[in-house]
Motif scaffolding. Structure first.
Motif, PDB file in Angstrom:
ATOM      1  N   ILE A 231       0.857  -1.174   0.000  1.00 47.56           N
ATOM      2  CA  ILE A 231       0.000   0.000   0.000  1.00 47.56           C
ATOM      3  C   ILE A 231       0.897   1.228   0.000  1.00 47.56           C
ATOM      4  O   ILE A 231       1.780   1.356   0.849  1.00 47.56           O
ATOM      5  N   GLY A 232       0.700   2.154  -0.946  1.00 45.37           N
ATOM      6  CA  GLY A 232       1.585   3.307  -1.025  1.00 45.37           C
ATOM      7  C   GLY A 232       0.842   4.595  -1.327  1.00 45.37           C
ATOM      8  O   GLY A 232      -0.186   4.595  -2.010  1.00 45.37           O
ATOM      9  N   ILE A 233       1.363   5.703  -0.793  1.00 44.98           N
ATOM     10  CA  ILE A 233       0.835   7.034  -1.083  1.00 44.98           C
ATOM     11  C   ILE A 233       1.805   7.696  -2.057  1.00 44.98           C
ATOM     12  O   ILE A 233       2.959   7.952  -1.717  1.00 44.98           O
ATOM     13  N   ASN A 234       1.342   7.937  -3.276  1.00 43.06           N
ATOM     14  CA  ASN A 234       2.204   8.499  -4.329  1.00 43.06           C
ATOM     15  C   ASN A 234       3.456   7.651  -4.543  1.00 43.06           C
ATOM     16  O   ASN A 234       4.552   8.170  -4.775  1.00 43.06           O
ATOM     17  N   GLN A 235       3.319   6.332  -4.417  1.00 46.16           N
ATOM     18  CA  GLN A 235       4.430   5.404  -4.614  1.00 46.16           C
ATOM     19  C   GLN A 235       3.964   4.254  -5.502  1.00 46.16           C
ATOM     20  O   GLN A 235       2.767   3.975  -5.595  1.00 46.16           O
ATOM     21  N   GLU A 236       4.913   3.573  -6.103  1.00 45.70           N
ATOM     22  CA  GLU A 236       4.568   2.339  -6.799  1.00 45.70           C
ATOM     23  C   GLU A 236       4.209   1.286  -5.768  1.00 45.70           C
ATOM     24  O   GLU A 236       4.980   1.025  -4.840  1.00 45.70           O
ATOM     25  N   ALA A 237       3.051   0.687  -5.898  1.00 46.96           N
ATOM     26  CA  ALA A 237       2.592  -0.314  -4.930  1.00 46.96           C
ATOM     27  C   ALA A 237       1.461  -1.102  -5.565  1.00 46.96           C
ATOM     28  O   ALA A 237       0.944  -0.740  -6.625  1.00 46.96           O
ATOM     29  N   THR A 238       1.063  -2.192  -4.904  1.00 48.82           N
ATOM     30  CA  THR A 238      -0.073  -2.977  -5.401  1.00 48.82           C
ATOM     31  C   THR A 238      -1.335  -2.116  -5.430  1.00 48.82           C
ATOM     32  O   THR A 238      -2.123  -2.161  -6.373  1.00 48.82           O
ATOM     33  N   PHE A 239      -1.511  -1.332  -4.371  1.00 46.07           N
ATOM     34  CA  PHE A 239      -2.590  -0.343  -4.306  1.00 46.07           C
ATOM     35  C   PHE A 239      -1.943   1.000  -3.980  1.00 46.07           C
ATOM     36  O   PHE A 239      -1.268   1.140  -2.951  1.00 46.07           O
ATOM     37  N   SER A 240      -2.142   1.979  -4.856  1.00 44.66           N
ATOM     38  CA  SER A 240      -1.494   3.272  -4.662  1.00 44.66           C
ATOM     39  C   SER A 240      -2.502   4.410  -4.755  1.00 44.66           C
ATOM     40  O   SER A 240      -3.374   4.408  -5.633  1.00 44.66           O
ATOM     41  N   ALA A 241      -2.397   5.381  -3.817  1.00 43.76           N
ATOM     42  CA  ALA A 241      -3.206   6.606  -3.887  1.00 43.76           C
ATOM     43  C   ALA A 241      -2.416   7.647  -4.672  1.00 43.76           C
ATOM     44  O   ALA A 241      -1.255   7.931  -4.351  1.00 43.76           O
ATOM     45  N   GLN A 242      -3.032   8.177  -5.719  1.00 47.48           N
ATOM     46  CA  GLN A 242      -2.356   9.126  -6.600  1.00 47.48           C
ATOM     47  C   GLN A 242      -3.267  10.320  -6.884  1.00 47.48           C
ATOM     48  O   GLN A 242      -4.455  10.297  -6.564  1.00 47.48           O
ATOM     49  N   ASN A 243      -2.661  11.360  -7.473  1.00 51.48           N
ATOM     50  CA  ASN A 243      -3.423  12.561  -7.820  1.00 51.48           C
ATOM     51  C   ASN A 243      -4.187  13.090  -6.597  1.00 51.48           C
ATOM     52  O   ASN A 243      -5.380  13.389  -6.670  1.00 51.48           O
ATOM     53  N   ILE A 244      -3.490  13.204  -5.482  1.00 53.57           N
ATOM     54  CA  ILE A 244      -4.119  13.585  -4.201  1.00 53.57           C
ATOM     55  C   ILE A 244      -4.296  15.101  -4.130  1.00 53.57           C
ATOM     56  O   ILE A 244      -3.365  15.857  -4.398  1.00 53.57           O
ATOM     57  N   ARG A 245      -5.495  15.537  -3.771  1.00 52.31           N
ATOM     58  CA  ARG A 245      -5.736  16.956  -3.565  1.00 52.31           C
ATOM     59  C   ARG A 245      -6.742  17.138  -2.433  1.00 52.31           C
ATOM     60  O   ARG A 245      -7.365  16.171  -1.993  1.00 52.31           O
ATOM     61  N   ILE A 246      -6.877  18.368  -1.953  1.00 48.46           N
ATOM     62  CA  ILE A 246      -7.842  18.669  -0.893  1.00 48.46           C
ATOM     63  C   ILE A 246      -8.928  19.556  -1.480  1.00 48.46           C
ATOM     64  O   ILE A 246      -8.647  20.608  -2.057  1.00 48.46           O
ATOM     65  N   GLU A 247     -10.178  19.109  -1.342  1.00 45.57           N
ATOM     66  CA  GLU A 247     -11.327  19.863  -1.838  1.00 45.57           C
ATOM     67  C   GLU A 247     -12.376  19.969  -0.743  1.00 45.57           C
ATOM     68  O   GLU A 247     -12.883  18.949  -0.259  1.00 45.57           O
ATOM     69  N   ASN A 248     -12.664  21.196  -0.320  1.00 45.07           N
ATOM     70  CA  ASN A 248     -13.665  21.450   0.732  1.00 45.07           C
ATOM     71  C   ASN A 248     -13.400  20.642   2.004  1.00 45.07           C
ATOM     72  O   ASN A 248     -14.322  20.119   2.627  1.00 45.07           O
ATOM     73  N   GLY A 249     -12.115  20.550   2.372  1.00 47.31           N
ATOM     74  CA  GLY A 249     -11.760  19.852   3.611  1.00 47.31           C
ATOM     75  C   GLY A 249     -11.652  18.350   3.479  1.00 47.31           C
ATOM     76  O   GLY A 249     -11.368  17.662   4.453  1.00 47.31           O
TER      77      GLY A 249
END
Length: 449
Positions: A231-249
């Protein structure tokens, strides 16, 4: 042991967050539930409101007669209770079935499809998110949680009989009692050195836990020394969270599963640690077969866990956040989240250290993490299950904190101290009884608005 033959469940330490989830479960399935705890809290009040009989003195005569029948009674204990406890010793000496909370969880979940969430940080939030996703998606689930989930005002979600979600607690190697079908490890930082002795022993215990499932059924935060789905944040991984932004909290992000990309996933808890927790829960639910659309809907509606970055006041003029953090890594995560949300505001934090041994083991880490706040207020160490250690005090920690704006106060002074400080954001941090002060703090801060 056959729980069907047990009618009475007696808890020693019923007010503990994990114990109370079990108490709620047994009451839900029709058992007679009662117990002891050292102090009255908001949680014990909630259990009493459900109909449980609870007392706060360690006296044998306070045990109701129904619970003195050893053939139909199970006694559940927590490691926080001292060995000298009169009621505990009575039950042991008279041949009652006495089991640790983790053992009972193992018995309950053995014949279910069990999701087990392990890690030195993030267990409660991750398991709460996962339980919420499964329940909202129509899965026949019961989730036993180490925190009160705001959506349900409970640390128990659902009444399912075929699927369970449990926190796999490394303390006292409790998680080795479980029988997981799908498991995750969120983190493996040094902690509980009073139990393990060294970091190598902690890692060995996590490896033993991880080996309870096949590699394909294990989900691990990127960078941990375990084999499984990463599991990765902005990383190469089996499951990755990408294009992260903050909208209305809210965090809004895409999930790349290496098979597909699920876009515009929305999640309301701040901090990259919570983003990682949400992604792990997403991956486990997806692996189980829950539809991506249902997972997205559940994540967007998750309100959080009491005392996990819990907004008590959230106005333009003033913000007050309460958090359970009790390890330097967790305090750093709280600071990162607060700074991300309020980059140009003055942030004041009050911290109550938890355990003499933990304070001693991580004194420099605590000093470094606490120094990042604009002003720091320390309370005395909350002992929990421990006796004092010579030289290990909050005053010692205070001396190591580099922040010039720092002080040590009695906990009774906290609300008035906050009232006297001119700041934008206030944070209370700690796993002891600082949570019982939140109501008074909230009252005086509301008066400042």
């Amino acid at each position: 042991m056959n729980l069907n033959q047990i009618q009475n469940i007696y808890f020693i330490g019923i007010g503990g967050i994990g114990m109370s989830a079990l108490a709620r479960y047994f009451m839900n399935i029709g058992k007679n539930v009662a117990g002891y705890d050292k102090t009255r809290t908001q949680l014990t009040d909630e259990l009493e409101a459900l109909g449980m009989s609870i007392h706060f003195e360690d006296k044998l005569e306070l045990i109701a007669s129904a619970f003195l029948d050893k053939e139909s009674t199970l006694v559940v204990i927590t490691p926080a209770v001292p060995k000298s406890h009169l009621q505990w010793n009575y039950f042991i000496e008279n041949g009652f079935q006495v089991k640790k909370r983790a053992e009972v969880l193992g018995i309950i979940t053995k014949d279910t499809f069990c999701f087990a969430v392990a890690g030195t940080h993030g267990k409660t939030t991750t398991s709460s998110i996962l339980g919420h996703i499964l329940y909202q998606s129509g899965v026949d689930v019961t989730a036993f949680l180490g925190g009160i989930v705001e959506n349900y005002n409970s640390n128990l979600i659902g009444e399912g009989k075929t699927v369970t979600v449990v926190e796999a607690d490394e303390f006292d190697r409790s998680f080795l009692h479980l029988h997981p079908n799908l498991a995750c490890v969120t983190s493996m930082d040094a902690d509980h050195l009073d139990i393990y002795g060294d970091v190598a022993s902690i890692e060995a215990s996590f490896i033993e836990f991880a080996n309870k499932v096949e590699i394909k059924d294990l989900f691990v935060a990127k960078g941990l020394p375990l084999k499984g789905n990463t599991i990765g944040i902005n990383q190469e991984a089996t499951f990755s969270a990408q294009n992260i932004r903050i909208e209305n909290g809210f965090y809004v992000f895409d999930v790349n599963t290496n098979v597909e990309v699920i876009t515009n996933v929305k999640f309301g808890l701040p901090g990259h640690h919570n983003l990682s927790n949400a992604l792990i829960a997403f991956a486990m639910a997806k692996s189980y077969g829950v539809d991506s659309k249902k997972i997205k809907e559940a994540l967007a509606s998750f309100k959080g866990v009491r005392r996990r970055f819990s907004f008590q006041i959230r106005t333009e003029r003033l913000v007050y956040i309460d958090d359970y953090a009790h390890h330097p890594t967790e305090i750093n995560a709280v600071h990162q989240a607060v700074r991300e949300l309020y980059p140009n505001k003055k942030i004041v934090a009050a911290f109550q250290p938890h355990l003499f041994s933990r304070t001693k083991d991580f004194i420099d880490g605590f000093a470094e993490s606490l120094s990042k706040f604009d002003e720091i207020i320390l309370l005395d160490i909350y002992p929990a299950r421990e006796l004092p250690m010579e030289g290990v005090t909050s005053d010692w920690l205070l001396g190591k904190i580099e922040n010039k704006d720092k002080r040590l106060i009695r906990k009774e002074m906290l609300a008035d101290t906050f009232a006297s400080i001119d700041a934008d954001v206030f944070v209370t941090i700690g796993a002891g009884d600082i949570g019982e002060l939140v109501k008074d703090v909230k009252e005086v801060l509301n008066a400042k608005i």
